[in-house]
Design a protein around this motif. Structure first.
Motif, mmCIF file in Angstrom:
data_model
loop_
_atom_site.group_PDB
_atom_site.id
_atom_site.type_symbol
_atom_site.label_atom_id
_atom_site.label_comp_id
_atom_site.label_asym_id
_atom_site.label_seq_id
_atom_site.Cartn_x
_atom_site.Cartn_y
_atom_site.Cartn_z
ATOM 1 N N SER A 44 0.844 -1.181 0.000
ATOM 2 C CA SER A 44 0.000 0.000 0.000
ATOM 3 C C SER A 44 0.889 1.243 0.000
ATOM 4 O O SER A 44 2.115 1.156 0.051
ATOM 5 N N VAL A 45 0.247 2.388 -0.048
ATOM 6 C CA VAL A 45 0.942 3.651 0.191
ATOM 7 C C VAL A 45 0.523 4.139 1.575
ATOM 8 O O VAL A 45 -0.667 4.220 1.873
ATOM 9 N N TYR A 46 1.508 4.441 2.393
ATOM 10 C CA TYR A 46 1.255 4.834 3.780
ATOM 11 C C TYR A 46 1.498 6.336 3.944
ATOM 12 O O TYR A 46 2.515 6.863 3.514
ATOM 13 N N PHE A 47 0.539 6.971 4.589
ATOM 14 C CA PHE A 47 0.641 8.403 4.847
ATOM 15 C C PHE A 47 0.576 8.675 6.330
ATOM 16 O O PHE A 47 -0.282 8.156 7.036
ATOM 17 N N CYS A 48 1.474 9.522 6.755
ATOM 18 C CA CYS A 48 1.450 10.039 8.110
ATOM 19 C C CYS A 48 0.911 11.464 8.058
ATOM 20 O O CYS A 48 1.143 12.187 7.082
ATOM 21 N N ALA A 49 0.179 11.856 9.079
ATOM 22 C CA ALA A 49 -0.382 13.200 9.119
ATOM 23 C C ALA A 49 -0.365 13.717 10.548
ATOM 24 O O ALA A 49 -0.310 12.929 11.506
ATOM 25 N N SER A 50 -0.418 15.030 10.681
ATOM 26 C CA SER A 50 -0.506 15.621 12.014
ATOM 27 C C SER A 50 -1.484 16.782 11.973
ATOM 28 O O SER A 50 -1.742 17.369 10.917
ATOM 29 N N PHE A 96 -0.029 16.434 5.794
ATOM 30 C CA PHE A 96 0.391 15.099 5.413
ATOM 31 C C PHE A 96 1.856 15.047 5.007
ATOM 32 O O PHE A 96 2.411 16.022 4.477
ATOM 33 N N GLY A 97 2.448 13.887 5.225
ATOM 34 C CA GLY A 97 3.748 13.591 4.671
ATOM 35 C C GLY A 97 3.614 13.206 3.204
ATOM 36 O O GLY A 97 2.504 13.116 2.665
#
Lengths: 109, 113
Positions: B87-93, B104-105
């Motif tokens: 998958s494609v993984y996204f981190c966010a704050s 998002f990253g």
């Protein structure tokens, strides 16, 4: 449970034509609705949120609580609008931001 | 201002291997999130955190673990990689949670073979 539905996975529109991306939500409380956009090779970013009532890049979205909708509209599509668009639902006190499945918008020159 | 930074950008794993996806933010945000993006499925929340030392499960937490020892970092751990985790993984704050803007990253594209 909160849910966001974007019924169109793909949408193609001619340049200069009006654009409408549909978003419906399911939530029992007072929702915060957002539209996020992901342009090619760029990170996901906020386009607009209902509480600000702004027009960003010519796009507007009105929250219709009766129809539980937050459709994104633009009167005249531009080629640079081609992107992936996500509708998202959040709310104060619930820390989960829920996204729809997204609509890929393609503007035909 | 770097915002949200994810590493690596790409990774290929063999079935059963483990790895950690790194995420760091420099905006002093309390809230951080991990999502996975599958074609046609949108963004699914894996885990989230409302502050250092506090984490909670999202919609699809199985096969993943997280920790939040500092405000800045929120690593995602895959212990036994499976093809379903491709998958494609996204981190966010975000500053104040799900009713405020999420940053998002650039994403990590992971393939498990």
């Amino acid at each position: 449970a909160q849910r966001v539905t974007q019924p169109e996975k793909l949408l193609s529109v001619f340049k200069g034509a009006p654009v409408e991306l549909k978003c419906n939500y399911s939530y029992s409380g007072s929702p915060e609705l957002f539209w996020y956009v992901q342009y090619s090779r760029q990170r996901l970013q906020l386009l607009l949120r209902h509480i600000s009532r702004e027009s960003i890049k010519g796009f507007t979205a009105d929250l219709n609580k009766g129809e539980t909708s937050f459709h994104l509209k633009k009167p005249f599509a531009q080629e640079e609008d081609s992107a992936m668009y996500y509708c998202a639902l959040g709310n104060f006190g619930n820390e989960k931001l829920t996204f729809g499945t997204g609509t890929r918008l393609t503007i035909i020159p | 201002n770097a915002g949200v930074t994810q590493t690596p950008k790409f990774r290929i794993l063999k079935i059963g291997q483990s790895m950690t996806l790194q995420c760091a933010q420099d905006m002093n945000h309390n809230y951080m999130y991990w999502y996975r993006q599958d074609p046609g499925m949108g963004l699914k929340l894996i885990y989230y955190s409302v502050g250092a030392g506090i984490t909670d499960k999202g919609e699809v937490p199985n096969g993943y673990n997280v920790s939040r020892s500092t405000t800045e970092d929120f690593p995602l751990r895959l212990e036994l990689a499976a093809p379903s985790q491709t998958s494609v993984y996204f981190c966010a704050s975000s500053e104040r949670g799900a009713n405020t803007e999420a940053f998002f990253g650039q994403g990590t594209r992971l393939t498990v073979v």
